[in-house]
Each structure stands twice: as C-alpha cells, then as structure tokens.
Design a protein around this motif. Structure first.
Motif, PDB file in Angstrom:
ATOM      1  N   ALA A  97       0.832  -1.205   0.000  1.00  0.00           N
ATOM      2  CA  ALA A  97       0.000   0.000   0.000  1.00  0.00           C
ATOM      3  C   ALA A  97       0.866   1.255   0.000  1.00  0.00           C
ATOM      4  CB  ALA A  97      -0.926  -0.007   1.211  1.00  0.00           C
ATOM      5  N   GLN A  98       1.917   1.249   0.808  1.00  0.00           N
ATOM      6  CA  GLN A  98       2.791   2.417   0.881  1.00  0.00           C
ATOM      7  C   GLN A  98       3.593   2.619  -0.400  1.00  0.00           C
ATOM      8  OE1 GLN A  98       4.800   1.257   4.563  1.00  0.00           O
ATOM      9  NE2 GLN A  98       3.813   2.961   5.619  1.00  0.00           N
ATOM     10  N   ARG A  99       3.790   1.549  -1.152  1.00  0.00           N
ATOM     11  CA  ARG A  99       4.522   1.632  -2.407  1.00  0.00           C
ATOM     12  C   ARG A  99       3.580   1.775  -3.609  1.00  0.00           C
ATOM     13  NH1 ARG A  99       9.672  -0.403  -2.925  1.00  0.00           N
ATOM     14  NH2 ARG A  99       9.077  -1.588  -4.789  1.00  0.00           N
ATOM     15  N   GLY A 100       2.303   2.013  -3.336  1.00  0.00           N
ATOM     16  CA  GLY A 100       1.349   2.192  -4.417  1.00  0.00           C
ATOM     17  C   GLY A 100       0.877   0.890  -5.025  1.00  0.00           C
ATOM     18  N   GLY A 101       0.835  -0.168  -4.211  1.00  0.00           N
ATOM     19  CA  GLY A 101       0.392  -1.470  -4.688  1.00  0.00           C
ATOM     20  C   GLY A 101      -1.107  -1.626  -4.638  1.00  0.00           C
ATOM     21  N   ASP A 102      -1.537  -2.880  -4.436  1.00  0.00           N
ATOM     22  CA  ASP A 102      -2.958  -3.169  -4.587  1.00  0.00           C
ATOM     23  C   ASP A 102      -3.714  -3.200  -3.270  1.00  0.00           C
ATOM     24  OD1 ASP A 102      -2.637  -6.807  -5.001  1.00  0.00           O
ATOM     25  OD2 ASP A 102      -1.934  -5.439  -3.459  1.00  0.00           O
ATOM     26  N   SER A 103      -3.141  -2.661  -2.193  1.00  0.00           N
ATOM     27  CA  SER A 103      -3.835  -2.610  -0.914  1.00  0.00           C
ATOM     28  C   SER A 103      -4.046  -1.149  -0.521  1.00  0.00           C
ATOM     29  CB  SER A 103      -3.018  -3.321   0.167  1.00  0.00           C
ATOM     30  OG  SER A 103      -2.853  -4.685  -0.128  1.00  0.00           O
ATOM     31  N   ALA A 104      -5.005  -0.941   0.346  1.00  0.00           N
ATOM     32  CA  ALA A 104      -5.270   0.397   0.871  1.00  0.00           C
ATOM     33  C   ALA A 104      -5.603   0.263   2.342  1.00  0.00           C
ATOM     34  CB  ALA A 104      -6.435   1.051   0.119  1.00  0.00           C
ATOM     35  N   PRO A 105      -5.370   1.300   3.156  1.00  0.00           N
ATOM     36  CA  PRO A 105      -5.562   1.178   4.596  1.00  0.00           C
ATOM     37  C   PRO A 105      -6.947   0.722   5.013  1.00  0.00           C
ATOM     38  CG  PRO A 105      -4.338   3.160   4.097  1.00  0.00           C
ATOM     39  CD  PRO A 105      -4.776   2.595   2.784  1.00  0.00           C
ATOM     40  N   GLN A 106      -7.971   0.985   4.220  1.00  0.00           N
ATOM     41  CA  GLN A 106      -9.330   0.649   4.632  1.00  0.00           C
ATOM     42  C   GLN A 106      -9.876  -0.585   3.917  1.00  0.00           C
ATOM     43  OE1 GLN A 106     -10.538   2.220   7.249  1.00  0.00           O
ATOM     44  NE2 GLN A 106      -8.628   3.407   7.198  1.00  0.00           N
ATOM     45  N   ARG A 107      -9.039  -1.322   3.196  1.00  0.00           N
ATOM     46  CA  ARG A 107      -9.542  -2.504   2.491  1.00  0.00           C
ATOM     47  C   ARG A 107      -8.727  -3.724   2.884  1.00  0.00           C
ATOM     48  NH1 ARG A 107      -8.497  -5.083  -2.373  1.00  0.00           N
ATOM     49  NH2 ARG A 107      -7.034  -3.505  -3.096  1.00  0.00           N
ATOM     50  N   ARG A 108      -9.427  -4.745   3.409  1.00  0.00           N
ATOM     51  CA  ARG A 108      -8.741  -5.968   3.816  1.00  0.00           C
ATOM     52  C   ARG A 108      -8.344  -6.759   2.570  1.00  0.00           C
ATOM     53  NH1 ARG A 108      -8.224  -8.549   8.752  1.00  0.00           N
ATOM     54  NH2 ARG A 108      -6.511 -10.009   8.461  1.00  0.00           N
ATOM     55  N   ALA A 109      -7.112  -7.225   2.506  1.00  0.00           N
ATOM     56  CA  ALA A 109      -6.633  -7.859   1.288  1.00  0.00           C
ATOM     57  C   ALA A 109      -5.918  -9.170   1.560  1.00  0.00           C
ATOM     58  CB  ALA A 109      -5.698  -6.902   0.553  1.00  0.00           C
ATOM     59  N   GLY A 110      -6.245  -9.864   2.629  1.00  0.00           N
ATOM     60  CA  GLY A 110      -5.564 -11.108   2.899  1.00  0.00           C
ATOM     61  C   GLY A 110      -6.105 -11.776   4.140  1.00  0.00           C
ATOM     62  N   VAL A 111      -5.341 -12.696   4.698  1.00  0.00           N
ATOM     63  CA  VAL A 111      -5.801 -13.466   5.841  1.00  0.00           C
ATOM     64  C   VAL A 111      -4.767 -13.427   6.954  1.00  0.00           C
ATOM     65  CG1 VAL A 111      -7.103 -15.011   4.325  1.00  0.00           C
ATOM     66  CG2 VAL A 111      -4.783 -15.640   5.008  1.00  0.00           C
ATOM     67  N   THR A 112      -5.236 -13.645   8.174  1.00  0.00           N
ATOM     68  CA  THR A 112      -4.368 -13.853   9.328  1.00  0.00           C
ATOM     69  C   THR A 112      -4.959 -15.000  10.128  1.00  0.00           C
ATOM     70  OG1 THR A 112      -5.597 -12.152  10.553  1.00  0.00           O
ATOM     71  CG2 THR A 112      -3.539 -11.466   9.502  1.00  0.00           C
ATOM     72  N   ALA A 113      -4.233 -15.453  11.131  1.00  0.00           N
ATOM     73  CA  ALA A 113      -4.675 -16.583  11.938  1.00  0.00           C
ATOM     74  C   ALA A 113      -6.062 -16.315  12.521  1.00  0.00           C
ATOM     75  CB  ALA A 113      -3.676 -16.843  13.061  1.00  0.00           C
ATOM     76  N   GLY A 114      -7.004 -17.211  12.232  1.00  0.00           N
ATOM     77  CA  GLY A 114      -8.356 -17.085  12.766  1.00  0.00           C
ATOM     78  C   GLY A 114      -9.257 -16.170  11.978  1.00  0.00           C
ATOM     79  N   ASP A 115      -8.683 -15.377  11.089  1.00  0.00           N
ATOM     80  CA  ASP A 115      -9.457 -14.447  10.267  1.00  0.00           C
ATOM     81  C   ASP A 115      -9.153 -14.744   8.797  1.00  0.00           C
ATOM     82  OD1 ASP A 115     -10.986 -12.407   9.273  1.00  0.00           O
ATOM     83  OD2 ASP A 115      -9.789 -10.782  10.116  1.00  0.00           O
ATOM     84  N   GLY A 116      -9.869 -15.716   8.263  1.00  0.00           N
ATOM     85  CA  GLY A 116      -9.616 -16.179   6.910  1.00  0.00           C
ATOM     86  C   GLY A 116      -8.751 -17.420   6.869  1.00  0.00           C
TER      87      GLY A 116
END
Length: 356
Positions: free
Chosen positions: A236-255
């Motif tokens: 996100a900071q490098r202008g990629g495909d994520s943004a601070p308000q959009r979830r774009a992946g998984v973590t333990a227990g969440d996805g």
C-alpha cells in the motif's frame, strides 16, 4: 482471490493429516517424526471433517498438509472424497522418496486442484541441508516438473530466515523457470524446530517485502506472504494493490483455520491454542462461533502499536508470531518495524534491539 466474508468462512482451511515425515527440516512447526501418531484422525473421521467443511460454502479451499501427507496411505481417497464434496483440494507433499510420478498422477486423477512444494535453497546443498535429507532438492524439482506436465497448478513455498534470505533472488529465478502459479514466502515463526533458527531483523524483513513487491510487479507468477501480513502495508505504501481501509488477505483465525492431526482446531498451525476438536464439534462451528476465533477477527482488540496502526484492517500483524513471542495473540507483531504516526507506547522487545 475471490472475496469472502471471513467471519463466516476461511479463505484457507489446512488439515495436518499427519505429523509423520521422513525429513527433519530445520524450521518444522510440527517437529515431524518418521512414525504416524496413533491418535490421528481415521479415514472415516477425515472424510467427516471434509463433509463438514463443505458447509462453509462452494469451492472451499482445503490444504492437506503435514508432516508429509503421502505418509498416509489414504491421501488419494481423501482428495477424491473432498473433491466429491465440492471442495478445492490442495496437497503439500514433502520432497521424500514417496513423491513419485505415480503418486502425483494418482492425486491428479483424484481431483487435486493444486500442489504446493517447498524450495528453501537454490542449490542441492543448501536446500538439502535445510530439509535434513540428501536428494530432497532433486526430488522436489522432478516432482514440480511432473506436476506442471500434468497441467495442475503449482505453488512453491519458501521459508525466510537468516539462513535462507540471501538465496531469495536465486530461488525467485528457479520459481520463474518452473512456471508456478504462486510463490508463497513464509517468514519464520519461532515454534517447533524453528525456535533454533534466527529470524531476519524487522528492518531486513521490510527490505525483503519491498523486494517481493517488485517481484510481484515484474513476474508472471503471483506472490504472497505467510505470517507476514505487513507485506500488504508495504504494498500500500509503495502504491500497490492494498489500501488502509480494504482488507486484502488473511491472518490466523481471520480467513485461516488449521486442523491438527488429532482433530484440534487452531487459528493457525503456528498459533496452537485450541477452539475445539472436530471429533466433538464441527470445524464450521469452531471457526464461526468460538470465542478465540471471534476475538482474533476483532481488529479493535489489537494492542500496542498494532492496535494504533492505521493499517490494522489491511494488515493486522502476525497473530501467530505475537503469540509465540509474548503468549498474547493480540499483541504487536515484533517483525514489523513500522511505528504509527504519533504512537509513543511500548515497542516489541525485538524491535527495540539493534538491527542485524
């Protein structure tokens, strides 16, 4: 990745079908051993688990992991049953003598949707030393090429630690040569045998993730990180495909959810805090309704600098690493060097030390 409501279903459900494996990998979470455990889920119990998992919804991704899934004689039968249930079945075999063209073809015929193999060094010497068995590198490459010849998508998994980080560019070249669909780069969590390995420093991890962003932009294969959700913040900071308000992946227990060889349901194999057992409670019920999983999905419950971070909904930090290093799954991830603007609270112990 098709968007899913991660409060209702995981993006990835991993079943550790066995802890048996002929290898003795330096980083092994399971501290695998040659023999199968007598309390492993039986074939019938495994089929029931897969039948239950289908209730998550159409096309649920299920990964048969280990140990070495091919150490079980019923793995092909399990893949066939899962496929019949409408699941997308993936297998992660180890680079052992069991990984033969015959075994690969049998799994493909049973309906496996994807294979994943591990490459942790760019040469036979470095990979085999890390994996604990001579010949593993060549067997893995032969298997990878056989999988591609069958037209089945292939993922390559690579561990990042102090011993492997310098080899990443050469491994990237090998991944490109193999024509894989996805490169999954796992940042070490100190559990199992991995406690004896040195992780990269937070500053070095940040450099690697910026480099991986460049790889993702330039290569034909996809790139994802495992236990390093801050990669989404870096993108996100490098202008990629994520943004601070959009979830774009998984973590333990969440996805993400993990079922152990004996049926315990964990948020991750690297976060071994149980939310029930599939012998007594449906994996769907444990994932959706257990207090542990619901807490892990609540980004407002994060503490320290992770809780203060504007990227917490797109990153959230590795809950597994926080648990492994502090015993508290909602604490700050010590691998991430980012300090939120205006934050003046405590920093994780490792971040407070000098970089490597």
């Amino acid at each position: 990745m098709t968007p899913v409501d991660t409060s209702e279903r995981p993006v990835v459900l991993v079943w550790e079908v066995t802890q048996a494996c002929a290898l003795a990998c330096d980083h092994c979470r399971a501290s695998a051993r040659p023999q199968r455990h007598p309390s492993e889920l039986s074939t019938a119990e495994g089929k029931q688990l897969l039948t239950d998992a289908a209730a998550f919804g159409d096309g649920q991704l299920v990964v048969l992991s280990g140990g070495d899934p091919l150490a079980r004689p019923d793995t092909v039968e399990l893949v066939e049953h899962g496929t019949d249930c409408g699941l997308r079945m993936t297998v992660t075999p180890s680079g052992t003598a069991s990984l033969t063209p015959t075994a690969i073809e049998a799994l493909a015929d049973a309906g496996v949707a994807q294979f994943a193999v591990s490459i942790d060094g760019a040469t036979p010497t470095t990979h085999d030393e890390f994996r604990g068995e001579a010949g593993s590198f060549e067997r893995t490459l032969r298997a990878a090429r056989a999988i591609r010849e069958l037209g089945v998508p292939l993922q390559v998994n690579t561990t990042v630690c102090a011993d492997t980080v310098e080899a990443l560019p050469a491994i990237r070249d090998l991944v490109a040569e193999l024509g894989v669909a996805l490169w999954s780069v796992f940042f070490l969590v100190p559990v199992g045998r991995g406690r004896a390995l040195d992780p990269v420093s937070p500053a070095r991890a940040e450099e690697v993730m910026a480099w991986l962003d460049g790889v993702a932009r330039s290569e034909a294969f996809g790139v994802k990180t495992t236990e390093a959700p801050m990669y989404r913040r870096v993108r996100a900071q490098r202008g990629g495909d994520s943004a601070p308000q959009r979830r774009a992946g998984v973590t333990a227990g969440d996805g993400f959810a993990f079922v152990s060889h004996t049926g315990a349901v964990y948020p991750s194999g690297f976060l071994p805090s149980s939310a029930g057992n599939v012998r007594e409670r449906s994996v769907v019920d444990s994932y959706r309704n257990s207090e542990l999983f619901q807490r892990l999905r609540d980004t407002e419950a994060l503490t320290g600098k992770c809780g203060a971070c504007s990227f917490r909904t797109v990153c959230g930090g590795s809950r597994s690493r926080a648990y492994a290093t502090t015993g508290e799954p909602m604490a700050s991830d010590p691998l991430c060097p980012h300090v939120p603007d205006g934050y003046d609270g405590p920093l994780p112990d490792r971040q407070a030390t000098a970089d490597d």
